[in-house]
Design a protein around this motif. Structure first.
Motif, PDB file in Angstrom:
ATOM      1  N   LEU A 113      14.333  -6.755  28.702  1.00 29.27           N
ATOM      2  CA  LEU A 113      14.693  -7.673  29.795  1.00 29.27           C
ATOM      3  C   LEU A 113      14.840  -9.103  29.282  1.00 29.27           C
ATOM      4  N   ALA A 114      13.914  -9.509  28.411  1.00 23.57           N
ATOM      5  CA  ALA A 114      13.944 -10.886  27.887  1.00 23.57           C
ATOM      6  C   ALA A 114      15.178 -11.096  27.020  1.00 23.57           C
ATOM      7  N   ALA A 115      15.540 -10.060  26.235  1.00 25.52           N
ATOM      8  CA  ALA A 115      16.705 -10.199  25.353  1.00 25.52           C
ATOM      9  C   ALA A 115      17.989 -10.337  26.175  1.00 25.52           C
ATOM     10  N   SER A 116      18.061  -9.631  27.312  1.00 25.98           N
ATOM     11  CA  SER A 116      19.302  -9.743  28.091  1.00 25.98           C
ATOM     12  C   SER A 116      19.252 -10.899  29.102  1.00 25.98           C
ATOM     13  N   ASN A 117      18.099 -11.525  29.270  1.00 26.91           N
ATOM     14  CA  ASN A 117      17.993 -12.708  30.150  1.00 26.91           C
ATOM     15  C   ASN A 117      17.223 -13.820  29.421  1.00 26.91           C
ATOM     16  N   PRO A 118      17.805 -14.370  28.342  1.00 30.90           N
ATOM     17  CA  PRO A 118      17.033 -15.314  27.517  1.00 30.90           C
ATOM     18  C   PRO A 118      16.506 -16.520  28.306  1.00 30.90           C
ATOM     19  N   ASP A 119      17.217 -16.933  29.333  1.00 29.71           N
ATOM     20  CA  ASP A 119      16.742 -18.091  30.105  1.00 29.71           C
ATOM     21  C   ASP A 119      15.482 -17.761  30.910  1.00 29.71           C
ATOM     22  N   ARG A 120      15.208 -16.456  31.102  1.00 27.98           N
ATOM     23  CA  ARG A 120      14.018 -16.059  31.877  1.00 27.98           C
ATOM     24  C   ARG A 120      12.922 -15.449  30.995  1.00 27.98           C
ATOM     25  N   ALA A 121      13.118 -15.558  29.658  1.00 31.49           N
ATOM     26  CA  ALA A 121      12.204 -14.862  28.736  1.00 31.49           C
ATOM     27  C   ALA A 121      10.742 -15.273  28.962  1.00 31.49           C
ATOM     28  N   ALA A 122      10.498 -16.561  29.153  1.00 26.86           N
ATOM     29  CA  ALA A 122       9.108 -17.029  29.305  1.00 26.86           C
ATOM     30  C   ALA A 122       8.493 -16.452  30.584  1.00 26.86           C
ATOM     31  N   ASP A 123       9.287 -16.394  31.671  1.00 29.52           N
ATOM     32  CA  ASP A 123       8.783 -15.835  32.941  1.00 29.52           C
ATOM     33  C   ASP A 123       8.463 -14.351  32.796  1.00 29.52           C
ATOM     34  N   ILE A 124       9.326 -13.645  32.065  1.00 30.12           N
ATOM     35  CA  ILE A 124       9.132 -12.196  31.887  1.00 30.12           C
ATOM     36  C   ILE A 124       7.842 -11.941  31.099  1.00 30.12           C
ATOM     37  N   THR A 125       7.610 -12.725  30.047  1.00 26.20           N
ATOM     38  CA  THR A 125       6.369 -12.580  29.273  1.00 26.20           C
ATOM     39  C   THR A 125       5.162 -12.909  30.145  1.00 26.20           C
ATOM     40  N   ALA A 126       5.280 -13.961  30.942  1.00 28.68           N
ATOM     41  CA  ALA A 126       4.161 -14.353  31.805  1.00 28.68           C
ATOM     42  C   ALA A 126       3.851 -13.244  32.815  1.00 28.68           C
ATOM     43  N   ALA A 127       4.899 -12.637  33.377  1.00 32.71           N
ATOM     44  CA  ALA A 127       4.697 -11.560  34.362  1.00 32.71           C
ATOM     45  C   ALA A 127       4.054 -10.353  33.700  1.00 32.71           C
ATOM     46  N   ARG A 128       4.546 -10.008  32.509  1.00 33.82           N
ATOM     47  CA  ARG A 128       3.958  -8.882  31.760  1.00 33.82           C
ATOM     48  C   ARG A 128       2.458  -9.144  31.533  1.00 33.82           C
ATOM     49  N   LEU A 186       0.297  -8.708  34.677  1.00 34.40           N
ATOM     50  CA  LEU A 186       0.081  -7.312  35.075  1.00 34.40           C
ATOM     51  C   LEU A 186      -0.863  -6.571  34.133  1.00 34.40           C
ATOM     52  N   VAL A 187      -0.850  -6.971  32.837  1.00 34.72           N
ATOM     53  CA  VAL A 187      -1.525  -6.163  31.808  1.00 34.72           C
ATOM     54  C   VAL A 187      -2.819  -6.806  31.285  1.00 34.72           C
ATOM     55  N   ALA A 188      -2.882  -8.127  31.185  1.00 31.78           N
ATOM     56  CA  ALA A 188      -4.000  -8.788  30.493  1.00 31.78           C
ATOM     57  C   ALA A 188      -5.331  -8.516  31.185  1.00 31.78           C
ATOM     58  N   PRO A 189      -6.395  -8.301  30.380  1.00 32.82           N
ATOM     59  CA  PRO A 189      -7.718  -8.006  30.961  1.00 32.82           C
ATOM     60  C   PRO A 189      -8.242  -9.136  31.849  1.00 32.82           C
ATOM     61  N   ASP A 190      -7.873 -10.377  31.577  1.00 36.50           N
ATOM     62  CA  ASP A 190      -8.385 -11.463  32.426  1.00 36.50           C
ATOM     63  C   ASP A 190      -7.467 -11.725  33.625  1.00 36.50           C
ATOM     64  N   ALA A 191      -6.421 -10.898  33.785  1.00 33.59           N
ATOM     65  CA  ALA A 191      -5.571 -10.999  34.980  1.00 33.59           C
ATOM     66  C   ALA A 191      -5.763  -9.683  35.776  1.00 33.59           C
ATOM     67  N   MET A 192      -4.676  -8.893  35.945  1.00 27.55           N
ATOM     68  CA  MET A 192      -4.825  -7.667  36.745  1.00 27.55           C
ATOM     69  C   MET A 192      -5.179  -6.439  35.902  1.00 27.55           C
ATOM     70  N   GLY A 193      -5.106  -6.572  34.572  1.00 26.41           N
ATOM     71  CA  GLY A 193      -5.139  -5.414  33.671  1.00 26.41           C
ATOM     72  C   GLY A 193      -6.331  -4.490  33.793  1.00 26.41           C
ATOM     73  N   THR A 194      -7.539  -5.049  33.971  1.00 30.49           N
ATOM     74  CA  THR A 194      -8.718  -4.170  34.060  1.00 30.49           C
ATOM     75  C   THR A 194      -9.310  -4.119  35.470  1.00 30.49           C
ATOM     76  N   LEU A 195      -9.078  -5.139  36.260  1.00 34.82           N
ATOM     77  CA  LEU A 195      -9.584  -5.127  37.641  1.00 34.82           C
ATOM     78  C   LEU A 195      -8.887  -4.024  38.446  1.00 34.82           C
ATOM     79  N   PHE A 196      -7.601  -3.860  38.213  1.00 30.60           N
ATOM     80  CA  PHE A 196      -6.830  -2.845  38.940  1.00 30.60           C
ATOM     81  C   PHE A 196      -6.917  -1.503  38.223  1.00 30.60           C
ATOM     82  N   LYS A 197      -7.125  -0.462  39.027  1.00 30.86           N
ATOM     83  CA  LYS A 197      -7.293   0.891  38.488  1.00 30.86           C
ATOM     84  C   LYS A 197      -6.145   1.779  38.957  1.00 30.86           C
TER      85      LYS A 197
END
Ligand code: SAH
Length: 352
Positions: free
Chosen positions: A306-321, A324-335
């Motif tokens: 997604l980031a490669a085909s939307n380079p202007d949104r690459a930072a947002d895509i990484t932030a969203a990923r 959703l995934v990071a342990p200090d965000a939703m990654g471990t709280l959500f089951k």
């Protein structure tokens, strides 16, 4: 207070005056029915944001996960079912992915909010709506998804007092406010053995509606086939604790003030949901962490593409990923929990 909310507060006050304090569950049911029925609370400008509203990648991973099971089991016909579909974003993203992978099940949404149904029609125009599970089709397997649905269901709270375990109830407090206190009703038999001697003030929560919905769906899957995917925040072993919380404009508030104006949620008891499924003869995968599940399904690769085909949104895509995934965000709280009949394939993403 908005006029709608005032009405909810007046109704609850009348109910309390007429027949005494209401249970926390009854209070939460009245408040949340009004809250979801009134308007669309989701998104950055609303009260809270859910995983599908953070990024299309979430719904796409759900679509890939369902497609993998469909490809391995190949039912002749089947249905996509979502309970509490919000704005329909998850359904739209999952169904787009599923179409690309070669299948197009008919869509059934279980939703009781008129305001959100209106949004869901825009996102998934051919969805059929249901007020409850009873009217869902019976003639083919169901692929059921419930994201952040169970946390909105009313919980009962049982509190430890000098006089034993009591139902926590809601009384009037001030002009527009309410407050919770231990009620008169003894409820010792609802408390698991290991918690009976817990410290004074301890709270044990149960969600009868969640158990009932899980049982009904599990019985359906045992009979007509299919799979159920539950994603939410919650705990995986029996636990004590007050998890009732109120959110408005992305900020925590008092659950017992202005009913109907704030989103009331409680952590989901995944231990109980697993038990309900297993009692109906289903197998269970998980509960696992949302971060590990999404990573196992390839969210990182999807983020790169997604980031490669939307380079202007690459930072947002990484932030969203990361969100959703990071342990200090939703990654471990959500089951993530899956339930399926024994003659269906083992679902992916649980490190099996
Ligand atoms: N799954 C969506 C929305 C989560 S919010 C997302 O991930 O974005 C909770 C959803 O459950 C809303 O659509 C709400 O209207 C619905 N809901 C809450 N209680 C319900 C009930 N008892 N029956 C059917 N839908 C309900």
């Amino acid at each position: 207070m908005s006029p709608d909310t005032e009405q909810v507060a007046v109704r609850l006050t009348q109910q309390i005056e007429a027949s005494g304090p209401v249970s926390v569950a009854e209070y939460m049911r009245v408040a949340n029915t009004a809250y979801y029925g009134r308007a669309d609370p989701l998104g950055a400008a609303g009260d809270f944001i859910t995983a599908p509203e953070i990024s299309q990648m979430f719904g796409e991973m759900v679509g890939i996960w369902l497609s993998d099971l469909w490809l391995r089991h190949r039912p002749v016909a089947c249905y996509y079912v979502e309970i509490g579909p919000g704005r329909g974003t998850l359904g739209a993203d999952a169904l787009r992915t599923m179409r690309r992978l070669g299948w197009e099940p008919s869509v059934h949404f279980v939703e009781n909010s008129p305001a959100l149904r209106a949004k869901q029609v825009q996102a998934v125009p051919d969805a059929t709506f249901h007020d409850n599970l009873e009217t869902l089709p019976t003639d083919a397997p169901l692929f059921v998804v419930a994201n952040e649905f169970f946390d909105a269901l009313p919980i009962r709270q049982i509190v430890s007092t000098q006089g034993g375990w009591r139902e926590r109830v809601v009384v009037q407090d001030g002009v527009s406010g309410f407050a919770a206190m231990p009620g008169a009703c003894a409820t010792e038999d609802l408390i698991p053995e290991q918690f009976r001697t817990a410290a004074m003030g301890s709270i044990y929560e149960i969600c009868p509606e969640a158990s009932s919905i899980m049982q009904q769906l599990s019985a359906r899957l045992a009979k007509q086939g299919g799979v159920m995917l539950v994603i939410d925040y919650g705990y995986t072993q029996p636990a004590l604790g007050d998890t009732l919380q109120a959110v408005q404009s992305h900020t925590y508030g008092d659950p017992f003030t202005n009913p109907g104006e704030l989103d009331l949620t409680a952590h989901v008891d995944f231990f109980e949901l697993s038990n309900c499924a297993q009692k109906c003869g289903l197998l269970v995968a998980g509960p696992g962490d949302q971060g590990a599940w999404l990573s196992g399904l390839g969210i990182d690769q999807r983020a790169q593409i997604l980031a490669a085909s939307n380079p202007d949104r690459a930072a947002d895509i990484t932030a969203a990923r990361n969100r959703l995934v990071a342990p200090d965000a939703m990654g471990t709280l959500f089951k993530v929990l899956a339930a399926y009949p024994p003659d269906w394939p083992q679902p992916q993403g649980f490190g099996l």
